[in-house]
Design a protein around this motif. Sequence first.
Motif: not given
Length: 261
Positions: A142-143, A166, A168, A170, A175, A178-179, A182, A200
């Motif tokens: 995610h990052a 995921l 998520f 931080k 970053t 959330d969904n 993202f 991020e």
Amino acid sequence: MVAEKQSKSAVQSLDRAFALLNIIAAAPDGIALGVLAQKAGLAPSTTHRLLGALEGQGVVEFDGQGGVWQIGLAAFQIGAGFIQRRDFIAAARAPMRQLMQDAGETVNLAILHQHRVVFVAQIECEEVMRMAVKIGSIGPLHASAVGKAMLAFLSPELAAQLIKRLNFPKLTAKTLPDNVSFENELQKVRDQGFALDDEEQSRGLRCIAAPVFNEYAEPVCAISISGPTVRVTADRTGQLSALVQAAADRVTQQLGGKKPN
């Protein structure tokens, strides 16, 4: 019943052996038996027995002079088999080197593994302040620019499955949390053809990535450049993203792949 117990015992031994192998792989100078046993949470006698089995297969070696255990030649051969199977690594070498020279920043190649990214190749730039990752290291999906670049072009069904996994965490103030944020970011990646990690994952670090596709227009890996924000500035994003996309497109062409419509 006896056979079932023996089967569970064999699986447990295999799990422990692989755990030892991973710990040894993370110690480039080798690791002593006592330290290894402590890290693995095993008794020294159990650790020594498992090491004996691994040594018999050539995947670990004992350095008698240093008194430490190290990765063996057979482990390298196994890893080489993976690299040979992944033709895109060889195909990406020249474009990665050219990208490093054109952009002046470190170039990475990564693949998707479950819900994370794995870095499989890197060409470092010559700057004193530069990013370096160990080959085989894992990054957050995610990052990371490479993660977003690949995930954005997966089938909706597969992408949804991965996103569900995921949580998520931080990592910095930037970053994605959330969904919803993202998935909005992934749509932006699809629209522009490249992904951005704008501090991020790590403060002061910016990455730009683009996907490489196979003959079915599926992402097989992603190429990225990464560097400090003082050099990879927001004003240079357009110029650098074009270089990254060109390198990724070159690898796609060499693989006989095609970009999605």
